[in-house]
Enzyme design. Sequence first.
Site, PDB file in Angstrom:
ATOM      1  N   ASP A 179      -7.222  11.551  -5.469  1.00 48.01           N
ATOM      2  CA  ASP A 179      -6.414  10.718  -4.583  1.00 48.01           C
ATOM      3  C   ASP A 179      -6.057  11.564  -3.365  1.00 48.01           C
ATOM      4  OD1 ASP A 179      -4.348   9.390  -3.243  1.00 48.01           O
ATOM      5  OD2 ASP A 179      -3.525   8.521  -5.082  1.00 48.01           O
ATOM      6  N   LYS A 204      -0.967   3.812   3.731  1.00 45.40           N
ATOM      7  CA  LYS A 204      -0.260   4.967   4.291  1.00 45.40           C
ATOM      8  C   LYS A 204      -0.907   5.376   5.625  1.00 45.40           C
ATOM      9  CE  LYS A 204       1.831   4.281   0.465  1.00 45.40           C
ATOM     10  NZ  LYS A 204       1.513   5.015  -0.749  1.00 45.40           N
TER      11      LYS A 204
END
Length: 389
Positions: A179, A204
Site C-alpha cells: 500500500d 488521498k
Amino acid sequence: MADQSGYLPQPQGFATAAIHAFQDPEQWDSMAVVAPMVSSTTFKQYSPANFKKFEYGRSGNPNREILENCLATLDDGKYGLCWSSGLGATTAIASMFNAGDHIICGDDVYGGTNRLFNKVCSKFGLEISFVHENSIENAIKPNTKLIWVESLTNPTLKVIDIKSIADIAHKHNLLLAVDSTFLTPYFQRPLNFGADLVIHSISKYINGHSDVIMGATITNNEEIYKQLKFLQNAMGIVPAPFDCYQVTRSIKTLALRMKQHMKNSLEVGQFLEKHPKVEKVLHPGLPSHPQHELFKKQTSGCGGMLTFYLKGGLAESQKFLSSLKIFALAESLGGYESLAELPSVMTHASVPEDQRKVLKITDNLVRVSVGLEDPEDLIKDLKQALEKV
Ligand SMILES: *Cc1c(COP(=O)(O)O)cnc(C)c1O
C-alpha cells in the site's frame, strides 16, 4: 524546490505521462483535447455479443480505462485497475484467496485495512496475522499466500524495506502487496523493488482535492491482473465515470503537488522539532527519522505526512487540536488543505487497544497532513495552537 539530495532520482517523464498518457485526442471523433466524459451505462452492439469495445458500465468504461492505464504507467506497471474505494481494492485482493488461506499483514497499517482483515475477511475463513516487519519470515505458514505491507506506515510513518520483504515473499513463493498511498508513484514505485501488487487509496494524494473516494491496484503480473479484472466486474466494486474523469484531471498536477507537499511538510517538521511543547517528530524526510537513510534508498522524496508526540496526554492533544484555525481537525489526508487528527480516538480507534499500545499510538500522538497553503501561515497556526496547550 526541496532538497532531494540522497534520494532516488526523480522519475523521468512523470509529469508528461500524467498529462498525456492514453489521452491522445486523435482517438476520439471530436478530437477534444480533454478526454470526453462518458456516463452511459450501456453500449450498443453491432450484433449479439459483437461490440466495439465496451459492453456495460460495470465491466468497462472509457474514462475508467484511461485512468487505469495512466496510473499503471505512472507506477512503472503494465496493468492498472480502479475500484470504488481504497478498501474496495483491498476487498478485491482478499477475494483472490480461499477460505483457509493465510495473509500476513504489517502491524502498522491503515485502520480500515486492519478492520477489514480482522472483522470481515476472517468471517470468510481467511486467516490473518498482524506482525512487525522484522517477524514476517517467522510468521510464514504452509497456508500463507500473501504478505501485505504499507510503506510509509500509518500513523507512525515507519519505512518498510520493500526489496527485503519482496525477497522473503519470493523465496517462499508468496505474493507481496504494498500500500503506497502515502507516497504516490511520484515518490515511490514498489514494483521496481519486487512488489507484485501496488495499492493506492486514490482518495488521498492522487486525487488530492478531497472530493473523490477511489482506490487503484497496479501490477506487472498478468495472472493477478486477470483475477482482479474478473473480480472488479464480478463483485461490482467499480468507481463512477465522473470520478474517473475528475481523478484523470487531478493527476495532471500530481508531480507539482507532491513537490510542494514535501517542501511544506519539511518546513513544518523542522518548526515542530524545535518547539518546547513537542516531545518528538516523526517525519521520514528529516534526518532525525531513524530510517531516513533507508527511506532515501527506495523513494525520490516524501509527501506531506508527519506525526508528532505532544508533551502531555489526551487533554493537551484535545486543546491543541481544537485551537487550530487553518489546519482542519479531520480524518483523511493528502488533499491541498492541511488536516490534523488524533489517531488514537479517530482514524485508528478501530485498532484493538493492546495493538495500539505496542505501536505507540498514544493519546498524545498527533497526525498531520501538511497541505499546499503558505508554509509560514501553517507554522503560525501551529504556533498559536501550541501556545494554548
Ligand atoms: C485511506 C487509506 C486507505 C483506504 O482508502 P479509502 O479510499 O478511504 O477506502 C487505505 N490505505 C491507506 C494508507 C489509506 O490512507
